[in-house]
Design a protein around this motif. Structure first.
Motif, PDB file in Angstrom:
ATOM      1  N   ILE A   5       6.877  -3.547 -20.534  1.00 13.43           N
ATOM      2  CA  ILE A   5       7.171  -2.204 -21.037  1.00 13.43           C
ATOM      3  C   ILE A   5       7.866  -1.426 -19.928  1.00 13.43           C
ATOM      4  N   ARG A   6       8.953  -0.773 -20.259  1.00 15.10           N
ATOM      5  CA  ARG A   6       9.670   0.011 -19.261  1.00 15.10           C
ATOM      6  C   ARG A   6       8.764   1.075 -18.668  1.00 15.10           C
ATOM      7  N   GLN A   7       8.980   1.372 -17.404  1.00 18.99           N
ATOM      8  CA  GLN A   7       8.075   2.224 -16.639  1.00 18.99           C
ATOM      9  C   GLN A   7       7.810   3.564 -17.316  1.00 18.99           C
ATOM     10  N   GLU A   8       8.847   4.185 -17.858  1.00 18.34           N
ATOM     11  CA  GLU A   8       8.680   5.512 -18.444  1.00 18.34           C
ATOM     12  C   GLU A   8       7.928   5.482 -19.777  1.00 18.34           C
ATOM     13  N   TYR A   9       7.810   4.291 -20.381  1.00 20.67           N
ATOM     14  CA  TYR A   9       7.094   4.155 -21.654  1.00 20.67           C
ATOM     15  C   TYR A   9       5.774   3.397 -21.494  1.00 20.67           C
ATOM     16  N   CYS A  64       0.830  -1.204   0.000  1.00 19.66           N
ATOM     17  CA  CYS A  64       0.000   0.000   0.000  1.00 19.66           C
ATOM     18  C   CYS A  64       0.867   1.256   0.000  1.00 19.66           C
ATOM     19  N   ARG A  65       1.940   1.221   0.765  1.00 18.48           N
ATOM     20  CA  ARG A  65       2.841   2.374   0.801  1.00 18.48           C
ATOM     21  C   ARG A  65       3.440   2.634  -0.577  1.00 18.48           C
ATOM     22  N   LEU A  66       3.912   1.574  -1.222  1.00 17.15           N
ATOM     23  CA  LEU A  66       4.521   1.719  -2.539  1.00 17.15           C
ATOM     24  C   LEU A  66       3.492   2.145  -3.584  1.00 17.15           C
ATOM     25  N   VAL A 103       1.023   1.357 -13.400  1.00 16.17           N
ATOM     26  CA  VAL A 103       0.658   2.774 -13.428  1.00 16.17           C
ATOM     27  C   VAL A 103       1.063   3.346 -14.779  1.00 16.17           C
ATOM     28  N   SER A 104       0.110   3.960 -15.454  1.00 20.48           N
ATOM     29  CA  SER A 104       0.377   4.501 -16.779  1.00 20.48           C
ATOM     30  C   SER A 104       1.271   5.732 -16.693  1.00 20.48           C
ATOM     31  N   ALA A 105       2.122   5.899 -17.698  1.00 16.94           N
ATOM     32  CA  ALA A 105       2.998   7.066 -17.767  1.00 16.94           C
ATOM     33  C   ALA A 105       2.267   8.287 -18.316  1.00 16.94           C
ATOM     34  N   ASP A 106       1.028   8.108 -18.762  1.00 21.19           N
ATOM     35  CA  ASP A 106       0.211   9.256 -19.151  1.00 21.19           C
ATOM     36  C   ASP A 106      -1.136   9.164 -18.441  1.00 21.19           C
ATOM     37  N   GLU A 107      -2.110   9.923 -18.889  1.00 21.21           N
ATOM     38  CA  GLU A 107      -3.386  10.001 -18.170  1.00 21.21           C
ATOM     39  C   GLU A 107      -4.350   8.876 -18.524  1.00 21.21           C
ATOM     40  N   PRO A 149       8.328  -1.201  -7.207  1.00 16.88           N
ATOM     41  CA  PRO A 149       7.284  -0.378  -7.835  1.00 16.88           C
ATOM     42  C   PRO A 149       7.444  -0.219  -9.339  1.00 16.88           C
ATOM     43  N   ALA A 150       8.603  -0.587  -9.878  1.00 19.02           N
ATOM     44  CA  ALA A 150       8.782  -0.520 -11.328  1.00 19.02           C
ATOM     45  C   ALA A 150       7.834  -1.475 -12.046  1.00 19.02           C
TER      46      ALA A 150
END
Length: 227
Positions: free
Chosen positions: A144-148, A25-27, A110-114, A105-106
């Motif tokens: 897929i890498r986190q930033e992409y 939950c923290r992460l 979570v999407s890198a955009d909206e 967390p990587a």
């Protein structure tokens, strides 16, 4: 802010499992979502070792699950309770994400955009039993890498590979090409959710105009090709 149901084991090493749920939950909260773990909430008054209270806790958990935006299944060991949560989410069409490395967390979806990441709900149910060759598929987020990590980068075209067929014999590999960027990669058949629905593809086109342009049929040349 998305509400996320955090599913993880409780029985077994009770104290460690509670600590893990708190850590997850923290992460997750640090990733910008609202995490809700039934272990942390309902264990305050439901004793998991007492059958009646355990059953009550499971019922409360499912009631909570019905209210959230996503289900995150943490780890690779699925308890009986977690299996019930997955089945409930599938029945109620709640997006499910499997987080194989929950302490990193990587790997969190979570999407890198909206835009929300794609899941099996965005695919035609029968497509997992079809050949993928020549079709669009939805790549699972953890590849897929986190930033992409966006829905745009989850849509790929399958070109070939023995894993295209659901009854592959020796290898499950499939070869992918991205429709916009032309990037290529090789994954296993199980690394994709399936073939996206027409509605999903329409949403992708609306969200990413460059994707729409890449999918337009080539214009007919003017005049004669040969003289």
């Amino acid at each position: 802010m998305n509400m996320v149901y955090i599913a993880s084991p409780l029985r077994g090493d009770y104290n460690t499992n509670i600590k893990n749920a708190v850590e997850y939950c923290r992460l997750a909260g640090a990733q910008g979502v609202l995490p809700l773990a039934p272990h942390i909430i309902f264990s305050q008054w439901c004793n998991d070792t007492i059958p009646e209270q355990r059953e009550k806790g499971l019922q409360l958990g499912l009631a909570l699950l019905e209210k959230v935006d996503e289900l995150w299944v943490m780890g690779t060991t699925f308890s009986q309770g977690m299996q019930g949560e997955v089945a409930f989410a599938m029945e109620h069409k709640i997006p499910i994400f499997f987080v194989s490395h929950p302490h990193d967390p990587a790997y969190y979806p979570v999407s890198a955009d909206e835009n929300r990441l794609l899941t099996s709900l965005d695919c035609t149910p029968e497509s997992r039993q079809e050949s993928y060759e020549g079709q669009f598929v939805v790549l699972r987020h953890e590849h897929i890498r986190q930033e992409y990590r966006t829905p745009r980068n989850q849509i790929w075209t399958v070109t070939h590979g023995p894993g295209c067929r659901p009854n592959y014999a020796h290898s499950d590999t499939i070869h992918l090409t991205h429709p916009v960027d032309g990037d290529r990669m090789v994954v296993g058949r199980g690394d994709v959710w399936g073939v996206p629905t027409l509605k999903t593809m329409d949403c992708i086109r609306q969200a990413y105009p460059e994707f729409d342009a890449a999918l337009q049929p080539a214009a007919e040349p003017e005049g004669e090709l040969c003289r």
